[in-house]
Design an enzyme around this catalytic site. Structure first.
Site, mmCIF file in Angstrom:
data_model
loop_
_atom_site.group_PDB
_atom_site.id
_atom_site.type_symbol
_atom_site.label_atom_id
_atom_site.label_comp_id
_atom_site.label_asym_id
_atom_site.label_seq_id
_atom_site.Cartn_x
_atom_site.Cartn_y
_atom_site.Cartn_z
ATOM 1 N N LYS A 137 0.892 -1.215 0.142
ATOM 2 C CA LYS A 137 -0.175 0.120 -0.012
ATOM 3 C C LYS A 137 0.978 1.046 0.023
ATOM 4 O O LYS A 137 1.496 1.607 0.886
ATOM 5 C CB LYS A 137 -1.007 0.037 1.256
ATOM 6 C CG LYS A 137 -1.978 1.035 1.042
ATOM 7 C CD LYS A 137 -2.580 1.539 2.542
ATOM 8 C CE LYS A 137 -1.906 2.752 3.192
ATOM 9 N NZ LYS A 137 -1.969 3.998 2.263
ATOM 10 N N GLU A 192 9.969 0.677 10.297
ATOM 11 C CA GLU A 192 11.052 1.899 10.139
ATOM 12 C C GLU A 192 10.375 3.114 10.230
ATOM 13 O O GLU A 192 9.573 3.542 9.473
ATOM 14 C CB GLU A 192 11.588 1.879 8.707
ATOM 15 C CG GLU A 192 13.131 2.464 8.510
ATOM 16 C CD GLU A 192 12.827 3.851 8.020
ATOM 17 O OE1 GLU A 192 12.460 4.827 8.864
ATOM 18 O OE2 GLU A 192 12.905 3.970 6.841
ATOM 19 N N CYS A 209 13.853 10.771 6.881
ATOM 20 C CA CYS A 209 14.005 10.556 8.066
ATOM 21 C C CYS A 209 15.323 10.545 8.828
ATOM 22 O O CYS A 209 15.484 10.466 9.820
ATOM 23 C CB CYS A 209 13.106 9.216 8.469
ATOM 24 S SG CYS A 209 13.546 7.696 7.230
ATOM 25 N N GLU A 226 10.038 15.812 15.063
ATOM 26 C CA GLU A 226 10.312 15.360 13.864
ATOM 27 C C GLU A 226 9.638 16.383 12.784
ATOM 28 O O GLU A 226 8.589 16.339 12.586
ATOM 29 C CB GLU A 226 10.087 13.966 13.202
ATOM 30 C CG GLU A 226 10.645 13.852 11.862
ATOM 31 C CD GLU A 226 10.284 12.315 11.531
ATOM 32 O OE1 GLU A 226 11.344 11.471 10.868
ATOM 33 O OE2 GLU A 226 9.395 11.667 11.790
#
Length: 510
Positions: free
Chosen positions: A188, A263, A297, A397
């Site tokens: 997906k 992850e 990331c 983040e």
């Protein structure tokens, strides 16, 4: 219209009839809801498609279940040959893949042509070779009376969810180790960026990988994503995305006790010691912070610089940031494209505005550009200083072109600060001292620590984090640990009916 953009738009049109790829064929979704793929550089819709619903997920899982036994029983050489053809076909289609990626993501075409697509082709070639090396422990006698050996077997059907920041590469990272190990997969992709995932799956089929081995369902997370993770026929879930969503994925996956690979987010420290080459560190920080408009990331997001170099480093980074060229992703001279969406741009701006309000100093950037770029999701490269270590902009983040720089005095302080966030995905240390470098690589808690560089990845080495950045590995032979079941097989060598250990049951009976 620019020829490259025109070509990319024509590629998008191919999926007007459906953005689901199930059992080797495109088809529309069944959710009853449509979604637009938007060019983030212009804000214009380039494709409208029907989102996947639970029925599409069920159909894709069924196709994978049907295809997996034959694919899993193929010899390693047969799987390898098909994947080598796959790599060659991706290389032939490299230009189209690069243009489609630039269109849906706003990535500069020099990034997609020099990084995203070549990296994905190389990953495919690597796993084509690695498919022939799924080896267990050689047979041996460990008890004295038995021969043992270890088999590596496919887990079955894998359900993977990929993010929007590197759609092609993340499709490769999810699909390749899974199918090299003999699994079938339902991927997906993010509903914002389905184009190259669909192109990747089509190329797999065109290369001779059987229909149903690689399937794509393009739908929203709460609908298609959660149904895929919770599907009882899915043996494993691999997810790349935010830590918050990763927690939700883990919660759903545990209900069916399926294998899980996560992850998740990152907040990579960039530690510059006072003996570092400050010019190299400044260039590394700019490249490491701004790659993919900071939507990475592993991007360098918080630089800790030892005080003797601090002012020089800040000034050098500010000059380099100011020289970065924002522009049309299809212009080969563009350095930095837009963020993925206006929503993401506003999110990044919110971080910067709150930091400014809390007393941090915006050295350069800190705003969206006007003029011809105003309709796109652009944001200027932003350098921030004077932010407290505990502040949101240091701890959270951001996922945008923002670098925070803070000073430190001692090596102990630097390593403490580097580890002082919930994340543990990547980091870098900048020094000419081999002992300092060695200490940093040992003590920084991260899945990858670069020395005197930041960002490079290679197919032969693993990628993955620890702490709130998740667990498990992408790329490299280590990724097979996620996608294979280790089975111990033990043969009796004695042909004796009554074994010595049976006395624990039979006692002293003859």
């Amino acid at each position: 219209m620019d020829h490259s953009r025109e070509t990319a738009l024509k590629i998008a049109e191919r999926f007007g009839g459906g953005a689901q790829y199930i059992a080797g064929a495109l088809r529309p979704g069944c959710s009853g809801r449509s979604h637009d793929v938007v060019d983030p550089a212009t804000g214009e819709a380039v494709l409208r498609y029907e989102l996947a619903g639970a029925q599409d997920v069920d159909a894709a899982v069924a196709a994978a279940e049907e295809a997996q036994p034959q694919w899993g029983s193929a010899t390693p050489g047969e799987r390898s040959d098909a994947m080598h053809r796959f790599a060659a076909l991706l290389a032939e289609r490299a230009q189209e893949l690069a243009l489609a990626e630039s269109l849906q993501c706003g990535k500069p075409v020099k990034l997609t042509t020099e990084f995203d697509v070549p990296g994905s082709v190389d990953n495919t070639a690597f796993f084509a070779g690695a498919a022939r090396h799924l080896q267990g422990v050689a047979a041996g006698e460990y008890s004295g009376d038995h021969t043992s050996y270890v088999r590596r077997e496919p887990v079955g059907v894998v359900g993977s969810i990929a993010p929007w920041n590197y759609p092609l590469q993340m499709a490769a990272w999810k699909v390749l180790p899974a199918i090299a190990a003999g699994n079938a997969i339902v991927l997906k992709p993010a509903e914002l960026t389905p184009l190259t995932s669909l192109m990747f799956a089509q190329a797999a089929t065109d290369a001779g990988i059987p229909p149903g081995v690689v399937n794509v369902v393009t739908g929203a997370g709460p609908d298609a994503g959660e149904h895929l993770v919770g599907h009882p026929s899915v043996a494993m879930t691999s997810f790349t995305g935010s830590t918050a969503v990763g927690r939700r994925v883990a919660e759903i996956a545990t209900r069916t006790v399926k294998r899980l690979h996560l992850e998740l987010g990152g907040k990579a420290p960039f530690v510059v010691f006072d003996d570092a080459d400050v010019e190299a560190a400044a260039h590394g920080a700019v490249a490491g912070a701004l790659i993919n408009t900071g939507q990475d990331c592993t991007a360098a997001t918080r630089a800790y610089v030892q005080r003797p170099l601090y002012e020089t480093f800040v000034a050098a980074v500010a000059d380099l940031f100011a020289a970065v060229r924002l522009g049309d992703p299809f212009d080969p001279h563009t350095d930095l494209g837009p963020l993925i969406s206006q929503v993401q741009r506003d999110r990044v701006a919110g971080f910067v505005d709150r930091a400014r309000g809390d007393g941090a100093r915006v050295v350069t950037g800190g705003e969206a550009p006007g003029g011809g770029l105003a309709t796109g999701a652009y944001y200027r490269p932003t350098l921030i200083t004077d932010a407290p270590q505990h502040s949101e902009i240091v701890q959270g983040e951001i996922f945008g072109p923002v670098l925070v720089v803070l000073p430190f005095d001692t090596d102990d302080e630097a390593l403490r600060l580097a580890n002082d966030t919930p994340y543990g995905l990547a980091a870098s240390a900048w020094t000419r001292d081999v002992f300092r470098a060695g200490r940093a690589t040992r003590e920084i808690k991260a899945g990858c620590v670069w020395v005197n560089d930041h960002i490079p990845i290679i197919s032969e080495m693993p990628h993955g984090g620890c702490k709130a950045s998740g667990f498990g590995k992408d790329m490299s032979a280590y990724s097979f640990d996620e996608y294979t079941q280790v089975k111990h097989v033990m043969y009796d060598n004695t042909a004796v009916a009554r074994k010595d250990w049976h006395r624990t049951i039979f006692g002293d009976r003859g």
